[in-house]
Design an enzyme around this catalytic site. Structure first.
Site, PDB file in Angstrom:
ATOM      1  N   GLY A 134       0.842  -1.188   0.000  1.00 43.56           N
ATOM      2  CA  GLY A 134       0.000   0.000   0.000  1.00 43.56           C
ATOM      3  C   GLY A 134       0.869   1.228   0.000  1.00 43.56           C
ATOM      4  O   GLY A 134       2.052   1.175  -0.325  1.00 43.56           O
ATOM      5  N   CYS A 135       0.331   2.352   0.416  1.00 47.24           N
ATOM      6  CA  CYS A 135       1.081   3.602   0.330  1.00 47.24           C
ATOM      7  C   CYS A 135       2.199   3.687   1.360  1.00 47.24           C
ATOM      8  O   CYS A 135       3.041   4.570   1.289  1.00 47.24           O
ATOM      9  CB  CYS A 135       0.140   4.798   0.453  1.00 47.24           C
ATOM     10  SG  CYS A 135      -0.669   4.929   2.047  1.00 47.24           S
TER      11      CYS A 135
END
Length: 198
Positions: free
Chosen positions: A195-196
């Protein structure tokens, strides 16, 4: 079917919608015999939506087609339940992207926490345990804390942080990486993916 399988009747929580509606117990038994978790079931004559409901409850993907709009609408309203999704960290970059992608779907109910309660542990706990799927779009420490709030053993968690990627209890990766990844993701309720915060 009568010769080798009990034909139980549905209880009152399953509405009678169609004249040839099959009981959930029979449909579930057939689905368990002929399919595996993660398989896709197609019902070309959906009627009441009973097969779709049974498939989803057993961890299968399902698609149904119904030519009569009255039956389709009744099935959608009363028999086929929507998947409840909660995004913990819905105001962040990853959370906003997931929310945008899922909000266009009519088979998903997005559970939204009030902005002033986004950091309220008891409220977060309530939403996680009400959901079928919770996305954790949080920094590592917050993701680890969120996992401690889980009481519903049917809630599937998808963690976009790095907190659980090397934990052997968690499935990691994308199904496209290979058959073993797909099988582990389908069968596990704890999933870590990039993810980020990667």
């Amino acid at each position: 079917i009568f010769n080798w399988m009990p034909w139980g009747r549905d209880n009152k929580t399953i509405p009678k919608i169609h004249p040839t509606q099959k009981p959930q117990s029979v449909l579930k038994r057939l689905i368990e015999i002929f399919t595996d978790k993660g398989d896709t079931i197609i019902d070309p004559c959906m009627g009441s939506g009973s097969t779709i409901r049974a498939s989803i409850e057993l961890g299968r993907n399902a698609y149904g087609f119904e030519i009569k709009k009255d039956f389709y609408n009744l099935a959608k309203e009363r028999c086929i339940f929507m998947i409840k999704v909660f995004i913990d960290g819905q105001a962040g970059t990853t959370g906003l992207r997931i929310k945008d992608r899922l909000s266009a779907r009519d088979d998903i109910e997005l559970l939204k926490i009030d902005d002033d309660k986004r950091k309220d542990t008891s409220e977060i706990k309530k939403f996680i345990n009400e959901s079928d799927i919770t996305f954790l779009c949080l920094p590592d420490a917050a993701a680890i804390e969120a996992v401690t709030l889980i009481e519903n053993d049917k809630t599937k968690i998808i963690d976009a942080s790095t907190a659980h990627r090397t934990n052997p209890k968690w499935a990691y990766g994308f199904p496209e990486l290979g058959k073993e990844f797909k099988e582990k993701i389908v069968s596990n309720r704890l999933i870590a993916n990039p993810g980020c915060y990667a």
